[in-house]
Design a protein around this motif. Structure first.
Motif: not given
Length: 222
Positions: A43-44, A52-59, A190-193
Motif C-alpha cells: 500500500n503506497p 513521512r512523504i505525501s500520498d502523491e509522492e508515494s504513488l 490516473i491523476n498521479n501517473n
C-alpha cells in the motif's frame, strides 16, 4: 537482479530529481517488512505514512517501479457493497465479456456503471521477483541538507503501531486526522501517473486505466 532493478529504475526516472538514492533503502525495507508480515499487496499510502512523504509522492514512487519488466504489477479489485471488506478481483477482459461482476459470496451482481467509485488498484511484486539476502548500501551524503534532516527524522521515527495492519488484508493506513484510508482508487492512479517532467510514469498502468475508463464510458453511454 532485484537491487539492480531498483537502482536502474531510479536512475532512469525523475525520482532522482526529487529524492536522494537513500529512498531505495526505504522501499526495500518496506517491501521486506510487508512480505514478512504476510501481506501480498503493498500500500503506497502506508509507505507515505511511515516515511513521512505525501500520498502523491508515494504513488509516483510506486508507479515508477510498476510495469511488466519492473518490480510491481497492479491488480484491480472492486468493493462488494454487501460483503464488508470483500474485494472482487476484476480483469478488463472479464468485464468486457460479461458486462458485470458477481460476488461469489453473496451473488450480488454489479454492472459496469456502478463500479467507478469502487475500483481499487493494488500493487504486488511481480512473480519473478525473489528478495535476496538483505544488503545495506550507504547512500548518505554528508553535504546534503535534505539527507541530514531525513536521517535525523528517521532516528526519531517510532515503530508503526500494529493497528495499521488489519487481519483482513485490507491494507488500510491512518492519515493525519486519524481516518482510515483505502488503497489507491482508479482516479488516484490516473491523476498521479505523470512525473515532474510531465511524462507518463507507468505505461502498463496507463493502458489498464484507459481500458477501465473506456469500459465505464461505454456503459454510461449505452
Amino acid at each position: 537482479m532485484y537491487y539492480k532493478r531498483l537502482e536502474m529504475e531510479f536512475q532512469n526516472s525523475s525520482l532522482s530529481d526529487n529524492f536522494p538514492a537513500s529512498i531505495l533503502d526505504h522501499i526495500d525495507e518496506f517491501i521486506r517488512s510487508e512480505i514478512s508480515n504476510g501481506y501480498q499487496y503493498l500500500n503506497p499510502y502506508k509507505f507515505a505514512h511511515e516515511y513521512r512523504i505525501s500520498d502523491e509522492e508515494s504513488l509516483k514512487i510506486f508507479l515508477t517501479f510498476t510495469d511488466e519488466d519492473k518490480l510491481f504489477f497492479i491488480d484491480t479489485f472492486v468493493d462488494c457493497f454487501n460483503c464488508t471488506g470483500k474485494k472482487l478481483k476484476v480483469s478488463t477482459d472479464e468485464v468486457k465479456e460479461e458486462g458485470f461482476v458477481i460476488c461469489e459470496d453473496c451473488n450480488n451482481e454489479y454492472k459496469v456503471n456502478q463500479l467507478k467509485k469502487h475500483i481499487y488498484l493494488y500493487f504486488k511484486l511481480n512473480s519473478d521477483i525473489e528478495l535476496p539476502k538483505k544488503q545495506y548500501i550507504d547512500t548518505f551524503d554528508p553535504h546534503s541538507t535534505y539527507e541530514i534532516m531525513n536521517k535525523f527524522n528517521s532516528s526519531l521515527k517510532a515503530e508503526s503501531p500494529s493497528s495499521f495492519l488489519d487481519s483482513k488484508n485490507e491494507f488500510t493506513t491512518i492519515d493525519t486526522e486519524g481516518e482510515y484510508k483505502k488503497a489507491a482508487s482508479l482516479d488516484d492512479i490516473i491523476n498521479n501517473n505523470k512525473d515532474s517532467r510531465g511524462q507518463i510514469i507507468s505505461k502498463s498502468t496507463l493502458e489498464l486505466s484507459e481500458s477501465l475508463m473506456e469500459l465505464l464510458m461505454t456503459e454510461e453511454a449505452s
